[in-house]
Design a protein around this motif. Structure first.
Motif, PDB file in Angstrom:
ATOM      1  N   ARG A 124       8.021 -44.641  12.965  1.00 24.39           N
ATOM      2  CA  ARG A 124       7.585 -43.896  11.789  1.00 24.39           C
ATOM      3  C   ARG A 124       6.052 -43.875  11.768  1.00 24.39           C
ATOM      4  N   ARG A 125       5.503 -42.850  11.133  1.00 22.79           N
ATOM      5  CA  ARG A 125       4.045 -42.748  11.002  1.00 22.79           C
ATOM      6  C   ARG A 125       3.707 -42.561   9.535  1.00 22.79           C
ATOM      7  N   ALA A 126       2.740 -43.326   9.065  1.00 25.49           N
ATOM      8  CA  ALA A 126       2.338 -43.244   7.662  1.00 25.49           C
ATOM      9  C   ALA A 126       0.842 -43.469   7.547  1.00 25.49           C
ATOM     10  N   THR A 127       0.275 -42.967   6.482  1.00 24.77           N
ATOM     11  CA  THR A 127      -1.124 -43.227   6.154  1.00 24.77           C
ATOM     12  C   THR A 127      -1.156 -44.319   5.096  1.00 24.77           C
ATOM     13  N   VAL A 128      -1.595 -45.506   5.488  1.00 22.80           N
ATOM     14  CA  VAL A 128      -1.619 -46.651   4.591  1.00 22.80           C
ATOM     15  C   VAL A 128      -2.842 -46.531   3.686  1.00 22.80           C
ATOM     16  N   THR A 129      -2.612 -46.539   2.381  1.00 23.03           N
ATOM     17  CA  THR A 129      -3.668 -46.392   1.385  1.00 23.03           C
ATOM     18  C   THR A 129      -3.704 -47.635   0.508  1.00 23.03           C
TER      19      THR A 129
ATOM     20  N   ASP B 232       6.264 -42.913   0.082  1.00 18.44           N
ATOM     21  CA  ASP B 232       6.724 -41.564  -0.238  1.00 18.44           C
ATOM     22  C   ASP B 232       8.134 -41.364   0.310  1.00 18.44           C
ATOM     23  N   VAL B 233       8.903 -40.545  -0.387  1.00 14.26           N
ATOM     24  CA  VAL B 233      10.300 -40.334   0.001  1.00 14.26           C
ATOM     25  C   VAL B 233      10.416 -39.732   1.396  1.00 14.26           C
ATOM     26  N   SER B 234       9.393 -39.004   1.856  1.00 15.35           N
ATOM     27  CA  SER B 234       9.438 -38.391   3.180  1.00 15.35           C
ATOM     28  C   SER B 234       9.386 -39.410   4.312  1.00 15.35           C
ATOM     29  N   LEU B 235       9.006 -40.659   4.003  1.00 15.19           N
ATOM     30  CA  LEU B 235       8.974 -41.702   5.028  1.00 15.19           C
ATOM     31  C   LEU B 235      10.375 -42.163   5.395  1.00 15.19           C
ATOM     32  N   ASP B 236      11.365 -41.789   4.584  1.00 17.18           N
ATOM     33  CA  ASP B 236      12.776 -42.096   4.844  1.00 17.18           C
ATOM     34  C   ASP B 236      13.037 -43.606   4.846  1.00 17.18           C
ATOM     35  N   VAL B 237      12.511 -44.288   3.852  1.00 19.39           N
ATOM     36  CA  VAL B 237      12.842 -45.687   3.604  1.00 19.39           C
ATOM     37  C   VAL B 237      13.355 -45.784   2.179  1.00 19.39           C
ATOM     38  N   ALA B 238      14.095 -46.854   1.885  1.00 15.52           N
ATOM     39  CA  ALA B 238      14.714 -47.018   0.581  1.00 15.52           C
ATOM     40  C   ALA B 238      14.091 -48.195  -0.159  1.00 15.52           C
ATOM     41  N   GLN B 239      14.241 -48.177  -1.455  1.00 17.89           N
ATOM     42  CA  GLN B 239      13.763 -49.293  -2.267  1.00 17.89           C
ATOM     43  C   GLN B 239      14.466 -50.574  -1.830  1.00 17.89           C
ATOM     44  N   GLY B 240      13.680 -51.610  -1.615  1.00 18.13           N
ATOM     45  CA  GLY B 240      14.230 -52.882  -1.157  1.00 18.13           C
ATOM     46  C   GLY B 240      14.138 -53.084   0.342  1.00 18.13           C
ATOM     47  N   ASP B 241      13.858 -52.030   1.108  1.00 13.56           N
ATOM     48  CA  ASP B 241      13.709 -52.182   2.558  1.00 13.56           C
ATOM     49  C   ASP B 241      12.458 -52.992   2.869  1.00 13.56           C
ATOM     50  N   ARG B 242      12.485 -53.679   4.004  1.00 12.75           N
ATOM     51  CA  ARG B 242      11.331 -54.444   4.466  1.00 12.75           C
ATOM     52  C   ARG B 242      10.842 -53.841   5.779  1.00 12.75           C
ATOM     53  N   ILE B 243       9.552 -53.528   5.822  1.00 11.43           N
ATOM     54  CA  ILE B 243       8.960 -52.924   7.014  1.00 11.43           C
ATOM     55  C   ILE B 243       7.870 -53.839   7.548  1.00 11.43           C
ATOM     56  N   ARG B 244       7.641 -53.768   8.859  1.00  8.22           N
ATOM     57  CA  ARG B 244       6.646 -54.614   9.515  1.00  8.22           C
ATOM     58  C   ARG B 244       5.370 -53.823   9.736  1.00  8.22           C
TER      59      ARG B 244
ATOM     60  N   VAL C  75       1.607 -36.974   0.340  1.00  7.15           N
ATOM     61  CA  VAL C  75       1.324 -36.904   1.770  1.00  7.15           C
ATOM     62  C   VAL C  75      -0.154 -36.597   1.958  1.00  7.15           C
ATOM     63  N   ASP C  76      -0.658 -36.814   3.174  1.00  6.44           N
ATOM     64  CA  ASP C  76      -2.062 -36.534   3.429  1.00  6.44           C
ATOM     65  C   ASP C  76      -2.236 -35.128   3.991  1.00  6.44           C
ATOM     66  N   MET C  77      -3.445 -34.789   4.409  1.00  3.59           N
ATOM     67  CA  MET C  77      -3.757 -33.448   4.885  1.00  3.59           C
ATOM     68  C   MET C  77      -2.945 -33.064   6.116  1.00  3.59           C
ATOM     69  N   GLN C  78      -2.617 -34.053   6.964  1.00  3.97           N
ATOM     70  CA  GLN C  78      -1.842 -33.793   8.171  1.00  3.97           C
ATOM     71  C   GLN C  78      -0.338 -33.762   7.907  1.00  3.97           C
ATOM     72  N   GLY C  79       0.074 -34.044   6.676  1.00  8.49           N
ATOM     73  CA  GLY C  79       1.487 -34.061   6.347  1.00  8.49           C
ATOM     74  C   GLY C  79       2.147 -35.408   6.533  1.00  8.49           C
ATOM     75  N   ASP C  80       1.383 -36.454   6.936  1.00 11.09           N
ATOM     76  CA  ASP C  80       1.948 -37.790   7.085  1.00 11.09           C
ATOM     77  C   ASP C  80       2.210 -38.401   5.713  1.00 11.09           C
ATOM     78  N   SER C  81       3.282 -39.165   5.616  1.00  9.87           N
ATOM     79  CA  SER C  81       3.637 -39.808   4.352  1.00  9.87           C
ATOM     80  C   SER C  81       2.592 -40.848   3.978  1.00  9.87           C
ATOM     81  N   LEU C  82       2.338 -40.989   2.687  1.00 11.49           N
ATOM     82  CA  LEU C  82       1.430 -42.013   2.191  1.00 11.49           C
ATOM     83  C   LEU C  82       2.221 -43.274   1.867  1.00 11.49           C
ATOM     84  N   LEU C  83       1.680 -44.403   2.272  1.00  7.66           N
ATOM     85  CA  LEU C  83       2.276 -45.704   2.002  1.00  7.66           C
ATOM     86  C   LEU C  83       1.220 -46.543   1.287  1.00  7.66           C
ATOM     87  N   PHE C  84       1.504 -46.974   0.071  1.00  9.99           N
ATOM     88  CA  PHE C  84       0.521 -47.647  -0.762  1.00  9.99           C
ATOM     89  C   PHE C  84       0.776 -49.154  -0.778  1.00  9.99           C
TER      90      PHE C  84
END
Length: 388
Positions: free
Chosen positions: A105-110, A140-152, A168-177
Motif C-alpha cells: 500500500r502507498r500512503a502520504t503520512v501526515t 482515508d477509506v481509499s487506503l482499504d484498511v478497517a478500524q482496528g487494523d494494525r499496520i507496520r 487524498v493528496d495531489m497525486q491521489g495517494d491516501s492520507l494517513l494521519f
C-alpha cells in the motif's frame, strides 16, 4: 405537424446513434474538466481544511507543497512567542510504502501536532480522532484498511482508530494521519544500506572555505509551522518579523493557493483546456456532418415543400430543431453517463454546475453552427429540382 420530429421518427436508429456518439464526447469533456477540478480540490484540501492563517517554512523556499522544506525543531516555540499569534502547530508529511494483508500500500503520512491537534477537523465516517501521543492512526477509506487494523510503519505498529473519506493528496495517494512525533520517527527510518553509505561518506568531503552552515538540523523532518492569528493581530508585521530572522519564509493561505494553481498545476490546466477544445471541435464536426447528411437526403422533400409554397422559415425551423435535438439529447445522455461512470474512477472527478452550464452553452453554439451548415445547403435547393 412538426416536420423535424416526423423526419427523426423516420430515421430513429441513426438519430439515436448520433445522440449516443455526441453524448460520449460530452461525457469525455465533463470528465476532463472534472478531473482537473478534482486534482485542484485534492491539492488544496489540507490548506483549506487545516485552518492555518500563515505557513512558516524554510527560508528561501516556497514549501511545503510547491517545493521541499525543512525548518528548525524550535521554530514553533519562536513563532509562538510573537505578539498576535494565537496557536501554532508543527506540520510533517512524507510518502510511505508499506505492506498490509499481503499487498503493498502507498500512503502520504501526515503529522498532527497532538495534543494541540488531534484531527478534529478531519471528516470521520467511522471511529474516533487521536487520543494518544503514539501508535494511533487515522486513515482515508481509499487506503482499504478497517478500524482496528494494525499496520507496520517504520519500526512500530499503528492501530487504525478512525476512518475518514475524501482525504487524498495531489497525486491521489491516501492520507494517513499520525502524531507529529510518530510521523518524524517514520520519516527518519533508514535501511541498513543507507546507514552504511552514510558512514562511508562521512568525513570524506572536505569543507570549503567560507561555506556557511544551516540552522536546520540534518535530521529535522518538520516541514512547516502552521500559525493561527488572533483576530486583532497585525499579519503584515508578524510576517515581516519572521522573515527578518533569515532562516524562515512566511506564506499565507492565498500564497499557497497561488503557488499550487499557477505554478504546480498550470501545465495541467493548459493540457486539460487543449483536450477539451479538441473534443468540442470533434463534436462540432460530427454534428455538422450528421445534420448536413440528413439535409442532403431530404433535398427532394425540401424541393417539394418549396413547390407547394412553404415558407423558408418552415425549412429553417426543421433543420434547426433537428440540430438542437441532437445537441440537447447528447448533452442529457452525456451528463447522465458522467454521473454514472465517474464515481468509480480512481481519481476524484468533480462535476460543477457552472462547468455544466458553460458546456451546455458550447454545445448550443455547436448545434447552431451545425444547423447553419444544413440550412445553407437547403436554401440552395430550387423548387424545379422536384422534377429531377
Amino acid at each position: 405537424m412538426n416536420l423535424a420530429l416526423k423526419d427523426i421518427r423516420f430515421g430513429l436508429g441513426r438519430f439515436l446513434l448520433t445522440v449516443v456518439g455526441v453524448g460520449f464526447l460530452i461525457t469525455a469533456s465533463v470528465g476532463m474538466v472534472g478531473l482537473y477540478r478534482g486534482i485542484v480540490d485534492d491539492a488544496l484540501l489540507i490548506i483549506d481544511r487545516i485552518g492555518a492563517d500563515l505557513w512558516v517554512v524554510q527560508g528561501g523556499r516556497a514549501g511545503p507543497f510547491a517545493e521541499g522544506s525543512a525548518i528548525s525543531s524550535t521554530m514553533d516555540r519562536r513563532v509562538e512567542g510573537l505578539p498576535g499569534v494565537d496557536r501554532v502547530r508543527r506540520y510533517v508529511q512524507s510518502s510511505q510504502q508499506f505492506e498490509f494483508a499481503g499487498r503493498l500500500r502507498r500512503a502520504t503520512v501526515t503529522g498532527l501536532d497532538y495534543p494541540a491537534d488531534g484531527g478534529g477537523w478531519l471528516p470521520l465516517i467511522r471511529g474516533r480522532h487521536l487520543a494518544s501521543g503514539h501508535f494511533e492512526a487515522i486513515a482515508d477509506v481509499s487506503l482499504d484498511v478497517a478500524q482496528g487494523d494494525r499496520i507496520r510503519l517504520g519500526q512500530d505498529d499503528y492501530t487504525i482508530v478512525g476512518i475518514t473519506s475524501g482525504m487524498v493528496d495531489m497525486q491521489g495517494d491516501s492520507l494517513l494521519f499520525v502524531t507529529v512525533s510518530d510521523a518524524m520517527a517514520i520519516a527518519r527510518r533508514r535501511t541498513s544500506e543507507e546507514v552504511l553509505l552514510a558512514r562511508a561518506s562521512s568525513g570524506r568531503v572536505p569543507a570549503e572555505a567560507g561555506t556557511g552552515t544551516s540552522s536546520v538540523e540534518q535530521e529535522s523532518k518538520i516541514a512547516a509551522v502552521l500559525t493561527t492569528l488572533s483576530p486583532a493581530a497585525d499579519a503584515d508585521r508578524i510576517e515581516a518579523t519572521i522573515e527578518g530572522w533569515g532562516d524562515a519564509n512566511v506564506l499565507s493561505r492565498a500564497d499557497q493557493h497561488d503557488l499550487l494553481l499557477n505554478q504546480r498545476l498550470w501545465r495541467l490546466r493548459i493540457q486539460i483546456l487543449a483536450f477539451t477544445v479538441v473534443l468540442l471541435a470533434v463534436m462540432a464536426i460530427v454534428i455538422s456532418l450528421i445534420i448536413y447528411t440528413m439535409t442532403i437526403e431530404k433535398l427532394h422533400q425540401i424541393a417539394m415543400l418549396k413547390l407547394i409554397g412553404a415558407r423558408n422559415s418552415v425549412i429553417v425551423g426543421m433543420i434547426a430543431q433537428q440540430a438542437g435535438l441532437v445537441g440537447s439529447g447528447g448533452f442529457v445522455f452525456g451528463v447522465g453517463m458522467a454521473y454514472v461512470i465517474f464515481p468509480f474512477f480512481p481519481r476524484r472527478v468533480v462535476i460543477d454546475l457552472p462547468d455544466l452550464a458553460l458546456l451546455f452553452l458550447a454545445v448550443a453554439a455547436i448545434s447552431a453552427f451545425a444547423s447553419v451548415v444544413g440550412i445553407r445547403r437547403a436554401m440552395k435547393v430550387r423548387a424545379q429540382e422536384v422534377l429531377s
